[in-house]
Design a protein around this motif. Sequence first.
Motif, short mmCIF file in Angstrom:
data_model
loop_
_atom_site.label_atom_id
_atom_site.label_comp_id
_atom_site.label_asym_id
_atom_site.label_seq_id
_atom_site.Cartn_x
_atom_site.Cartn_y
_atom_site.Cartn_z
N ILE A 74 42.48 -4.18 14.46
CA ILE A 74 41.40 -4.96 13.75
C ILE A 74 40.34 -4.14 13.93
O ILE A 74 39.88 -3.67 14.76
N ARG A 75 39.64 -4.04 12.71
CA ARG A 75 38.38 -3.07 12.51
C ARG A 75 37.10 -4.14 11.93
O ARG A 75 37.51 -4.78 11.01
N VAL A 76 36.11 -4.05 12.70
CA VAL A 76 34.88 -4.62 11.94
C VAL A 76 33.97 -3.45 12.25
O VAL A 76 33.37 -3.16 13.26
N GLY A 77 33.52 -2.82 11.37
CA GLY A 77 32.81 -1.54 11.31
C GLY A 77 33.32 -0.60 12.18
O GLY A 77 34.18 0.01 11.95
N VAL A 115 25.80 6.75 14.68
CA VAL A 115 26.76 5.82 14.08
C VAL A 115 26.17 4.36 14.49
O VAL A 115 25.89 4.34 15.82
N LEU A 116 26.20 3.61 13.48
CA LEU A 116 26.00 2.18 14.02
C LEU A 116 26.33 1.58 15.22
O LEU A 116 27.48 1.71 15.58
N PRO A 117 25.53 1.05 16.18
CA PRO A 117 24.08 0.49 15.89
C PRO A 117 22.98 1.47 16.21
O PRO A 117 22.08 1.10 16.16
N ASP A 177 0.75 -1.17 0.11
CA ASP A 177 -0.07 -0.22 -0.11
C ASP A 177 0.82 0.99 -0.12
O ASP A 177 2.00 1.08 0.25
N MET A 178 0.24 2.43 -0.57
CA MET A 178 0.78 3.40 -0.41
C MET A 178 1.35 4.09 1.11
O MET A 178 0.29 3.75 2.07
N PRO A 179 2.58 4.51 1.33
CA PRO A 179 3.57 4.97 0.46
C PRO A 179 4.40 3.83 0.16
O PRO A 179 5.73 4.27 -0.32
N LEU A 180 4.22 2.49 0.11
CA LEU A 180 4.97 1.44 -0.40
C LEU A 180 6.36 1.30 0.54
O LEU A 180 6.98 0.12 0.45
N ILE A 181 6.73 2.10 1.32
CA ILE A 181 7.82 2.10 2.40
C ILE A 181 7.44 2.29 3.57
O ILE A 181 6.56 3.18 4.03
N GLY A 182 7.55 1.24 4.73
CA GLY A 182 6.90 1.47 5.97
C GLY A 182 7.71 2.47 6.81
O GLY A 182 7.19 3.13 7.64
N ALA A 183 9.24 2.26 6.59
CA ALA A 183 10.04 3.19 7.31
C ALA A 183 11.11 3.79 6.76
O ALA A 183 11.80 2.73 5.78
N LEU A 184 11.80 4.73 7.14
CA LEU A 184 13.41 5.04 6.73
C LEU A 184 14.03 5.17 7.87
O LEU A 184 14.12 5.67 8.91
N SER A 185 15.37 4.35 7.81
CA SER A 185 16.32 4.50 8.79
C SER A 185 17.65 5.15 8.27
O SER A 185 18.06 4.47 6.96
N LEU A 186 18.18 5.88 9.18
CA LEU A 186 19.66 6.36 8.76
C LEU A 186 20.46 6.28 9.74
O LEU A 186 20.34 6.56 10.77
N PHE A 187 21.71 6.05 9.13
CA PHE A 187 23.11 6.13 10.08
C PHE A 187 24.13 5.84 9.44
O PHE A 187 24.24 5.67 8.08
N PHE A 188 25.35 6.34 10.23
CA PHE A 188 26.45 6.21 9.40
C PHE A 188 27.30 4.87 9.67
O PHE A 188 27.09 4.34 10.96
N LEU A 189 27.84 4.10 8.83
CA LEU A 189 28.51 2.96 9.05
C LEU A 189 29.69 2.98 10.12
O LEU A 189 29.97 2.34 10.79
#
Length: 824
Positions: free
Chosen positions: A316-319, A258-260, A208-220
């Motif tokens: 050592i870096r992971v994210g 920044v993630l998480p 259904d419109m608007p086709l997208i349930g939510a928008l999530s933003l973050f820096f990796l």
Amino acid sequence: PLLSVDVTGLVSQFARSFVLIFPVYVLGYLGLSFSWVLIALCGLFWIRRHRGGKSSRLGRALAFLEDEEEAVRLSVSSADLPAWVHFPDTERAEWLNKTVKQMWPFICQFIEKLFRETIEPAVRGANNHLSTFSFTKIDIGHQPLRINGVKVYTENVDKRQIILDLQISFVGNCEIDLEIKRYFCRAGVKSIQIHGTMRVILEPLIGDMPLIGALSLFFLRKPLLEINWTGLTNLLDVPGLNGLSDTIILDIISNYLVLPNRITVPLVSEVQIAQLRFPIPKGVLRIHFIEAQDLEGKDTYLKGIVKGKSDPYGIIRVGNQIFQSKVIKENLNPKWNEVYEALVYEHPGQELEIELFDEDPDKDDFLGSLMIDLIEVEKERLLDEWFTLDEVSKGKLHLKLEWLTLMPTADNLDKVLTSIRADKDQANDGLSSALLILYLDSARNLPSGKKINSNPNPLVLLSVGHKAQESKIRYKTNEPVWEENFTFFVHNPKRQDLEVEVRDEQHQCSLGNFKLPLSQLLESEDLTMHQRFHLSNSGPNSTINMKIALRVLSLEKQARSPDHQHSAQVKRPSLSKDARKSSFKPQVPVSPTSDPNKPVPASPVTDSDKKTDTADKSQPPNASPPWPADLSRSSSSLHASNFSCSPSHLSVKEPTPSIASDISLPIATQELRQRLRQLENGTTLGQSPLGQIQLTIRHSSQRNKLIVVVHSCRNLIAFSEEGSDPYVRMYLLPDKRRSGRRKTHVSKKTLNPVFDQMFDFSVSLPEVQRRTLDVAVKNSGGFLSKDKGLLGKLLIPLASEELAKGWTQWYDLTEDGTRPQGAS
């Protein structure tokens, strides 16, 4: 006609002349050398040159944004080129940049409204001293945000989500001025540069419109940041302070973006916001950092005529999570045998990045790098290989990588506990068998604290064993809303507990607590509990709303044919080492995954340990460079810069303690053990080789406080030829905040100091019996002295029925505080 005199100009000229001449007169009057004037001029020249370099970088970046094609034509260095030049799967998005440029004036209006209507009232309410805080000018500038490239993931993603990576660059000639009228304080920012990779997730996709349930933003990862200050904050542009200020601001950004951590914008009401904002990790990567071979020798003698070896260590870096191994002195074939565990939230786009360096007093030399795609590790589940190092002529690195799946059932828990040897030992640290994921929502009906009819400033202290994490502070409310996520690695959920305490930050008192045995989660459906928990030692209706989930870490080995061979996909870096270093200056705070003052239990890492025992014993424990520490308690708050860099930029003091190797203890403990071996020198030390400390401990029910009296120490070890300058530092674990620290005065040049100082901790009797008193005797040394370190440590569990009566006792100091024994 009367002569007209410009009094103002005359006074101004006299003042300028006086300012120039007076320092010279003072130097002559005091008989000081004229070299002080030269030093001041050199300092002024240095500051102006530094600020000129900033302005030059800003000008180049603005010119690049104005005409990208012309900048490329004039051979801009490869570090400044947009992402689509280096990565074929990253596309240009000029149509998006033109759209943002058209919308920019309206975006600026929104930002100004956000500053004035949201940030300004929040700052005023945070503290009475900031009640007159206001923004006097907010101008974001005419240069819009630019998107240098867009990458859309089409493989290894859920069909109900869209994942985009946006290469963000903002070079703003903005002006933001603020004022605190009460203290006549003015400050501001006149330009900002920010560069980073922002991930945008569109999920769930709906019919259904608007086709997208939510928008999530973050820096990796942490974005790169550079700020030019004005007003009082001009002091932050002084070399040395500018990096510190940028790091602090980046930490604030990281707490939100920044993630998480992430910003989630719901587009339909039915979407579960909490689940989108803090999703369960995709998996856990267990990294066995074993050994290297044939590294380059970087140390030289006699101005390069004689070549030596290297002092290698790894980063050592992971994210956003960073781990640093210990340093192996003068060895081109080092053996570390260390193990680290890292959370993986978004494996499309995340890689395991490893860099090796040679430790030097000034700037560490690069020994090679490695980048492995985590999608390959997830497919294989288990990799045990030698990898060839990139960007150097020779060198190999031996890694063992395990991809641990998060299972919502406890069927395999006994098998996992047996595999990590957690079914027999009683320790609470070591390899993890489970991951505890906690969503802290809100609290209701909290008591007022010490002052009646006054709202507290509540925060939540969460702890599992000796690992503690802390929520943000919510000001002046007894019904706070946090909406924060926390994760804990759990060694054995059958024995360990989750302890939750709500505290009033303003009055440093407890507002309530409860303890949840993790064994209860094992009996719950899907190992999950979502409810309001009643708080003990609080108000009659005080509750805290939390969602708690336990996930068993299972290594699911893939069924392979006997002739199957696979090598992990090693990603080649798109930028050279020199190009990466010439990029914007990174600031990388590092946080260990475990308490740096907690001893690490010894357990074998791989079968190769037996073969390397003799070699390891010959390697003394060594400290890493004396970089300033910036350690936090949460493994989820570990951060990384957006580019590789020399570790001389890293804000780290010691290696990350390995979770499964006794050769990666905190550096202070390593140095203390080395000093003990030197003192022993073939003789047998007494039962208390580090000396003893006399303490009186009791709890006052009338004052509702824990009273600790530090009387004296005896037979301490000498830190230098002149003796030691001891003092005592105390924490009431798991609280290790600066406000919870207690310190005695320093006794100069003595091995038997007498303090006779009393300290108190505001804590109730039921609460203090769940705490541990952390006592450390340290050597102070002078200002900028290298003679600073640990003289001995003591950990005292306070779960004693005699605490109300109290006791006075001598305690033996040990290297790591374990097994304290009363001497008398």
